[in-house]
Write a protein that holds these residues in place. Structure first.
Motif, PDB file in Angstrom:
ATOM      1  N   LEU A  54     -13.106 -14.695  23.166  1.00  0.00           N
ATOM      2  CA  LEU A  54     -13.835 -13.482  23.536  1.00  0.00           C
ATOM      3  C   LEU A  54     -13.065 -12.684  24.582  1.00  0.00           C
ATOM      4  N   VAL A  55     -12.512 -13.401  25.571  1.00  0.00           N
ATOM      5  CA  VAL A  55     -11.746 -12.721  26.614  1.00  0.00           C
ATOM      6  C   VAL A  55     -10.458 -12.138  26.043  1.00  0.00           C
ATOM      7  N   LEU A  56      -9.760 -12.935  25.232  1.00  0.00           N
ATOM      8  CA  LEU A  56      -8.496 -12.466  24.660  1.00  0.00           C
ATOM      9  C   LEU A  56      -8.734 -11.295  23.715  1.00  0.00           C
ATOM     10  N   GLN A  57      -9.823 -11.363  22.951  1.00  0.00           N
ATOM     11  CA  GLN A  57     -10.162 -10.271  22.029  1.00  0.00           C
ATOM     12  C   GLN A  57     -10.464  -8.984  22.776  1.00  0.00           C
ATOM     13  N   SER A  58     -11.106  -9.092  23.932  1.00  0.00           N
ATOM     14  CA  SER A  58     -11.532  -7.904  24.677  1.00  0.00           C
ATOM     15  C   SER A  58     -10.441  -7.361  25.600  1.00  0.00           C
ATOM     16  N   THR A  59      -9.581  -8.262  26.136  1.00  0.00           N
ATOM     17  CA  THR A  59      -8.604  -7.826  27.137  1.00  0.00           C
ATOM     18  C   THR A  59      -7.159  -8.000  26.701  1.00  0.00           C
ATOM     19  N   GLY A  60      -6.909  -8.956  25.796  1.00  0.00           N
ATOM     20  CA  GLY A  60      -5.535  -9.243  25.383  1.00  0.00           C
ATOM     21  C   GLY A  60      -4.702  -9.911  26.453  1.00  0.00           C
ATOM     22  N   SER A  61      -5.328 -10.441  27.471  1.00  0.00           N
ATOM     23  CA  SER A  61      -4.597 -10.951  28.632  1.00  0.00           C
ATOM     24  C   SER A  61      -4.777 -12.456  28.805  1.00  0.00           C
ATOM     25  N   LEU A  62      -3.657 -13.177  28.885  1.00  0.00           N
ATOM     26  CA  LEU A  62      -3.707 -14.605  29.199  1.00  0.00           C
ATOM     27  C   LEU A  62      -4.184 -14.820  30.627  1.00  0.00           C
ATOM     28  N   ALA A  63      -3.792 -13.937  31.542  1.00  0.00           N
ATOM     29  CA  ALA A  63      -4.225 -14.068  32.935  1.00  0.00           C
ATOM     30  C   ALA A  63      -5.740 -13.967  33.053  1.00  0.00           C
ATOM     31  N   SER A  64      -6.358 -13.103  32.248  1.00  0.00           N
ATOM     32  CA  SER A  64      -7.823 -12.988  32.256  1.00  0.00           C
ATOM     33  C   SER A  64      -8.471 -14.267  31.742  1.00  0.00           C
ATOM     34  N   LEU A 112     -26.524 -12.819  22.339  1.00  0.00           N
ATOM     35  CA  LEU A 112     -27.549 -11.775  22.319  1.00  0.00           C
ATOM     36  C   LEU A 112     -27.006 -10.476  22.915  1.00  0.00           C
ATOM     37  N   VAL A 113     -26.336 -10.584  24.046  1.00  0.00           N
ATOM     38  CA  VAL A 113     -25.771  -9.389  24.690  1.00  0.00           C
ATOM     39  C   VAL A 113     -24.635  -8.809  23.852  1.00  0.00           C
ATOM     40  N   TRP A 114     -23.846  -9.694  23.238  1.00  0.00           N
ATOM     41  CA  TRP A 114     -22.695  -9.222  22.451  1.00  0.00           C
ATOM     42  C   TRP A 114     -23.127  -8.419  21.216  1.00  0.00           C
ATOM     43  N   LEU A 115     -24.385  -8.555  20.808  1.00  0.00           N
ATOM     44  CA  LEU A 115     -24.881  -7.743  19.696  1.00  0.00           C
ATOM     45  C   LEU A 115     -24.807  -6.258  20.015  1.00  0.00           C
ATOM     46  N   PHE A 116     -24.833  -5.921  21.306  1.00  0.00           N
ATOM     47  CA  PHE A 116     -24.810  -4.526  21.732  1.00  0.00           C
ATOM     48  C   PHE A 116     -23.426  -4.100  22.221  1.00  0.00           C
ATOM     49  N   GLY A 117     -22.441  -4.991  22.087  1.00  0.00           N
ATOM     50  CA  GLY A 117     -21.089  -4.658  22.485  1.00  0.00           C
ATOM     51  C   GLY A 117     -20.537  -5.653  23.482  1.00  0.00           C
ATOM     52  N   PRO A 118     -19.201  -5.802  23.529  1.00  0.00           N
ATOM     53  CA  PRO A 118     -18.570  -6.766  24.444  1.00  0.00           C
ATOM     54  C   PRO A 118     -18.896  -6.474  25.913  1.00  0.00           C
ATOM     55  N   GLN A 119     -19.242  -7.504  26.627  1.00  0.00           N
ATOM     56  CA  GLN A 119     -19.511  -7.412  28.064  1.00  0.00           C
ATOM     57  C   GLN A 119     -18.803  -8.587  28.737  1.00  0.00           C
ATOM     58  N   TRP A 182     -14.414 -15.306  10.829  1.00  0.00           N
ATOM     59  CA  TRP A 182     -15.284 -14.628   9.862  1.00  0.00           C
ATOM     60  C   TRP A 182     -16.262 -13.654  10.511  1.00  0.00           C
ATOM     61  N   THR A 183     -16.905 -14.101  11.597  1.00  0.00           N
ATOM     62  CA  THR A 183     -18.004 -13.304  12.163  1.00  0.00           C
ATOM     63  C   THR A 183     -17.780 -12.910  13.616  1.00  0.00           C
ATOM     64  N   GLY A 184     -16.689 -13.376  14.234  1.00  0.00           N
ATOM     65  CA  GLY A 184     -16.433 -13.059  15.628  1.00  0.00           C
ATOM     66  C   GLY A 184     -16.751 -14.240  16.529  1.00  0.00           C
ATOM     67  N   PRO A 185     -16.062 -14.349  17.664  1.00  0.00           N
ATOM     68  CA  PRO A 185     -16.258 -15.491  18.562  1.00  0.00           C
ATOM     69  C   PRO A 185     -17.669 -15.605  19.130  1.00  0.00           C
ATOM     70  N   ALA A 186     -18.356 -14.475  19.301  1.00  0.00           N
ATOM     71  CA  ALA A 186     -19.689 -14.545  19.915  1.00  0.00           C
ATOM     72  C   ALA A 186     -20.642 -15.388  19.084  1.00  0.00           C
ATOM     73  N   ALA A 187     -20.512 -15.312  17.764  1.00  0.00           N
ATOM     74  CA  ALA A 187     -21.414 -16.073  16.899  1.00  0.00           C
ATOM     75  C   ALA A 187     -21.243 -17.575  17.101  1.00  0.00           C
ATOM     76  N   ALA A 188     -20.028 -17.997  17.438  1.00  0.00           N
ATOM     77  CA  ALA A 188     -19.784 -19.429  17.628  1.00  0.00           C
ATOM     78  C   ALA A 188     -20.533 -19.980  18.838  1.00  0.00           C
ATOM     79  N   VAL A 189     -20.854 -19.111  19.801  1.00  0.00           N
ATOM     80  CA  VAL A 189     -21.559 -19.574  20.999  1.00  0.00           C
ATOM     81  C   VAL A 189     -22.991 -19.979  20.666  1.00  0.00           C
ATOM     82  N   TRP A 190     -23.570 -19.409  19.592  1.00  0.00           N
ATOM     83  CA  TRP A 190     -24.917 -19.815  19.169  1.00  0.00           C
ATOM     84  C   TRP A 190     -24.982 -21.323  18.921  1.00  0.00           C
ATOM     85  N   VAL A 191     -23.941 -21.844  18.284  1.00  0.00           N
ATOM     86  CA  VAL A 191     -23.931 -23.266  17.953  1.00  0.00           C
ATOM     87  C   VAL A 191     -23.977 -24.110  19.212  1.00  0.00           C
TER      88      VAL A 191
END
Length: 425
Positions: A54-64, A112-119, A182-191
């Motif tokens: 999720l962090v890499l997808q949103s920022t592209g940064s290893l440091a993040s 739940l929050v990611w449904l409305f956009g990356p935060q 397939w569905t994005g990293p946020a969906a994996a957090v549901w599990v």
């Protein structure tokens, strides 16, 4: 050391301790506990992959990514300061259930929050809270195993717990990578959130034998001063035991060097080698196979070689594997080295935990575990941030080589401590 307060009232015995000769697979309480922790680790392995992605997808940064790991690690260390005192004061079964339920809610907020956009900021809030609660759970987890199986079966029980957890860790990263692709990293957090609900439900059916001695730390003196006194009691025990004292010092450095390893592997596979999220999950799943192997072999190796040679050899191999990770240009080699690192890391960790459980008096076990982890991981979050920051600027290969070489030096240093002479089976 301060005088102990008056003992708390004893709780009635709810279940007799297991017979020493009874195989682990026939012990009902251990079996349920075993299943609950395996399911929990299965879900945790989803978060292990999903949150960095999720962090890499949103920022592209290893440091993040490294900063998130560092923030979570710092929260874990802070919680460890008081976790042991709390674990020794309360009903451990209820505490474990509460920790599972809290983490279920916290992790459930992310998708739940990611449904409305990356935060991304949310991850820096939720993960530290989850890591703090997870530390509380981990200390409680360590303290109850001896009460479930007895001292004679500790290493075997820890090995089996780690083996099946690692088996779940094979399926978890693989599935997490596929779900993320397939569905994005946020969906994996549901599990992960769902796994904590199942674990809490299983724990309702586990009955722990009452603790020996005072059956818990008394409520008197339970303020901040009392908590610090309890932490000092754990530190004093560690300092007074030659092997545990040496282990704590060496693992302090080892944790500083290796906490950011998962971030380094994920970044290396995605950024340096150009593979997708599914490949990341596959690499982590293969790595977990190494953990299974190590967990299944640890009891036999320790019986044959003794504690000292087993722990020292495992740390040395960890260093060699880490040193080669950044130089590997083939995904299969990265996966094999990850497996070697995790196998030997699991062997060393299981030996360390089992020894600590064996030599610590029951009333002190929570506080000693808490003090051990506080000291061991106190600098690890800084290490994760430094490792990933350096790798992003200098490359994963030289940083991995330096960190791995330092791990080998830790094994060499152990030869000059009481660890080398420890033959405890």
């Amino acid at each position: 050391m301060d005088e102990p307060a008056d003992p708390a009232p004893r709780r009635p015995r709810t279940d007799p301790p297991p017979a020493k000769s009874e195989p682990l697979w026939r012990q009902r309480n251990f079996g349920i506990f075993w299943a609950a922790q395996t399911l929990s680790v299965l879900g945790d392995s989803f978060a292990l992959i999903a949150l960095p992605l999720l962090v890499l997808q949103s920022t592209g940064s290893l440091a993040s990514m490294g900063l998130l790991t560092a923030v979570g690690g710092a929260a874990s260390v802070l919680a460890a300061v008081f976790a042991g005192a709390l674990v020794d004061r309360v009903d451990r079964r209820r505490l474990l259930i509460a920790c599972d339920l809290v983490r279920m809610v916290l992790y459930g907020v992310i998708p739940l929050v990611w449904l409305f956009g990356p935060q991304v900021w949310l991850l820096y809030v939720v993960l530290p809270l989850c890591e703090a609660v997870g530390m509380l759970f981990a200390v409680g987890y360590v303290t109850v195993v001896r009460g479930l199986v007895g001292t004679e079966q500790l290493t075997e029980a820890n090995g089996r717990l780690n083996a099946t957890a690692a088996a779940a860790g094979v399926l978890g990263p693989l599935c997490a990578g596929l779900v993320a692709a397939w569905t994005g990293p946020a969906a994996a957090v549901w599990v992960n959130a769902g796994s904590f609900a199942v674990s809490a439900a299983c724990m309702l059916f586990v009955r722990f034998a009452p603790r020996s001695g005072d059956d818990g730390v008394p409520a008197k003196g339970a303020g901040v001063a009392g908590l610090w006194r309890d932490l000092r009691a754990g530190v004093s025990f560690l300092y007074g035991h030659p092997v545990l004292r040496s282990l704590t010092a060496l693992l302090f450095v080892f944790s500083f060097l290796t906490l950011g390893m998962t971030d380094l592997v994920i970044y290396h596979v995605k950024h340096d080698l150009g593979h997708d999220d599914g490949t990341v999950g596959t690499v982590m799943a293969v790595g977990a196979l190494g953990t299974i192997t190590g967990a299944l072999l640890v009891a036999r190796i320790r019986r044959g070689l003794g504690f000292g040679p087993t722990w020292t050899g495992a740390v040395a191999v960890c260093g060699l594997a880490f040193a080669g990770l950044g130089w590997a240009r083939d995904v299969s080699v990265v996966a094999a080295l990850s497996a070697a690192f995790l196998a030997c890391g699991g062997i060393a960790g299981t030996c360390s935990m089992s020894l600590r459980q064996e030599v610590t008096p029951e009333p002190l076990l929570g506080r000693v575990t808490s003090a051990f982890w506080t000291l061991q991981y106190s600098a690890a979050p800084i290490g994760a941030a430094v490792l990933t920051w350096a790798a992003e600027r200098r490359g994963t290969a030289p940083v991995g080589l330096i960190a791995g070489a330092c791990c080998v030096l830790i094994a060499v240093a152990a030869l000059f401590t009481p660890i080398r002479r420890s033959r405890a089976a």
